[in-house]
Enzyme design. Sequence first.
Site, PDB file in Angstrom:
ATOM      1  CG  ASP A 186     -42.042 -59.683  55.881  1.00 35.60           C
ATOM      2  OD1 ASP A 186     -42.505 -60.266  54.900  1.00 35.60           O
ATOM      3  OD2 ASP A 186     -42.356 -58.518  56.193  1.00 35.60           O
ATOM      4  CB  VAL A 200     -41.606 -53.588  49.418  1.00 36.67           C
ATOM      5  CG1 VAL A 200     -40.963 -52.730  50.510  1.00 36.67           C
ATOM      6  CG2 VAL A 200     -40.606 -54.590  48.874  1.00 36.67           C
ATOM      7  CE  LYS A 233     -42.778 -56.882  53.561  1.00 35.65           C
ATOM      8  NZ  LYS A 233     -43.614 -56.747  54.754  1.00 35.65           N
ATOM      9  N   GLY A 292     -52.469 -56.652  54.938  1.00 36.89           N
ATOM     10  CA  GLY A 292     -53.931 -56.746  54.935  1.00 36.89           C
ATOM     11  C   GLY A 292     -54.473 -56.943  53.531  1.00 36.89           C
TER      12      GLY A 292
HETATM   13  N1  HSE Z   1     -46.379 -60.266  57.333  1.00 34.57           N
HETATM   14  C1  HSE Z   1     -46.197 -59.054  56.590  1.00 34.57           C
HETATM   15  C2  HSE Z   1     -46.316 -57.885  57.540  1.00 34.57           C
HETATM   16  C3  HSE Z   1     -47.241 -58.954  55.534  1.00 34.57           C
HETATM   17  O1  HSE Z   1     -46.762 -58.092  58.666  1.00 34.57           O
HETATM   18  O2  HSE Z   1     -45.932 -56.790  57.188  1.00 34.57           O
HETATM   19  C4  HSE Z   1     -46.968 -57.905  54.529  1.00 34.57           C
HETATM   20  O3  HSE Z   1     -45.798 -58.155  53.833  1.00 34.57           O
END
Ligand code: HSE
Length: 402
Positions: free
Chosen positions: A195, A126, A199, A296
Amino acid sequence: MYVAIMGYGTIGSGVAEILETNKAEIAAAAGQEVVLKYVLDLREFPGSPIEDRLIHDFKMIEEDPEVGMVVETMGGLNPAYPFVKACLLAGKHVATSNKALVAAHGTELLAIAREKQVNFLFEASVGGGIPVIRTLYRSMSGEKIRGITGILNGTTNYILTRMSEAGSSFEAALKEAQNLGYAERNPEADVEGYDTCRKIAILTAMVSGKEVSYEEIHTEGITKITDIDFQYAKKMGTCVKLFGSSRIGEDSVQAWVAPVMIGPGHPLYAVRDVYNGILITSNMLGQTMLYGSGAGKLPTGGAVVADIIEAVQNPHSTIPFGWSAERETVADFSLSSHQYFVRIAGNYSDHEEKVAAAFGNVQVMELDGMDEFAVLTGSMTEEEYQKKAGRFEVRQMIRAEL
Ligand code: HSE
C-alpha cells in the site's frame, strides 16, 4: 451536479454522509448543489439513508447523462478499472480513493480524462484525509520538489505504535486496526508495504510529471520487526516507522519502502497511531510537513468530497494535473545510501575488531542476557552494506536516520 458513488463500504458511506451533513458548505464551495443520485453496490442496505438510491446495475450510471461525476470507492482493480474507464469515456468526472487503481492504470485514465475534458482526481488515494496531492499540484506547483518521505500507511503506523508503546503483539495490533476500519481488504497490502509502495509511486509521479512503475520500487514491510528490535529502540530512545521515500533527481528518482529507525529529532517521530505524516523537501520552501488522519471513513471521505468540489468548479476543462505517459527511471536500490541498525549474534567483545574492520566507527548497544549485540553504522550504500554484513551472523537489519 448529480453524483453517483460506486462502492458503499467504509469510504463510500463516508462520502454519502459528508454530502448530506455538509450540504450547505459543499454547495457554497462548489457554486451549485451536489446531489447524490445513485449508490452502486452488490449488497443491500436496509434502513440506511441511501436505501432509496441503491442500485446494482452499473449501466444506470454509465448511461444516465444527468450524472456528471462518479466516485469510485470500491477498491481493487476489478471491476473498478473497467467501470472508471467507462465513466471517463462517457464524459463524467471521476474521483477515486483507490491507490491500486491509480498506481496501475493512472496514466491511461489521466489521458482519457484529458481527451474527454473531464477530471480524474485521486486526493484520497494517498494519506487518507491529508490534502497532499492538492498541496503538490496547487500550493507547491512553483517549487522544485527534491524529496518526499512519508508515513503513508495508517494500519502499519498503528501496529508499530502499539508494539512500541503498549508492548502489543503484531497480531493483536493488526486485529485492532482491522476492527477500526483502517486496514485494506487484504491486510498483506498494509503489512508487506504494498500500500505504501503504491502511494509513494503516485506522489513521485505527481512530482516528476512522469509515470512511475510501482513494481520497480524496492519494498519491505514490517512483518520481520520484532519485540527485541523495540527493546533496543527503547534503550536508544528511538522508534521504528514504515517509510515510503523518494528523491527526485534530474534524470531519475530513487524510491523505496522500508522500516526505518528514527529518533526524536526527526520531524516524523511524533507521527503516532493511525496518523500519517508526509515530509516534502523543495528548493524554495525547504521542509514542509503535512500531518493528519491517513485512513478511516470520514477523513478519507472528506478528501473525496474535496475532489468532487474541484470537478464541479471545473466542469468543462481538465485541470493541469497528474503525469504523462513518459516512464520515469527508478534508480537501482543497491546504490542508495543509508545508516544501518544491525543486530549481530555473539558477544561484542569477541567481535570488536571484526566490527571495526568492517564498519569503522559504530555505536554499540547490548541488552542484558542476550547472546547478541547491535551496532549503528555510518552511511553507506546498500551494496557496500551487503558486502560488509556478509561477514557476520546478522539477526536483523533496520535502516536508520539518526
Ligand atoms: N489501509 C490503508 C492504511 C488505508 O492503513 O493507511 C488508507 O489508504
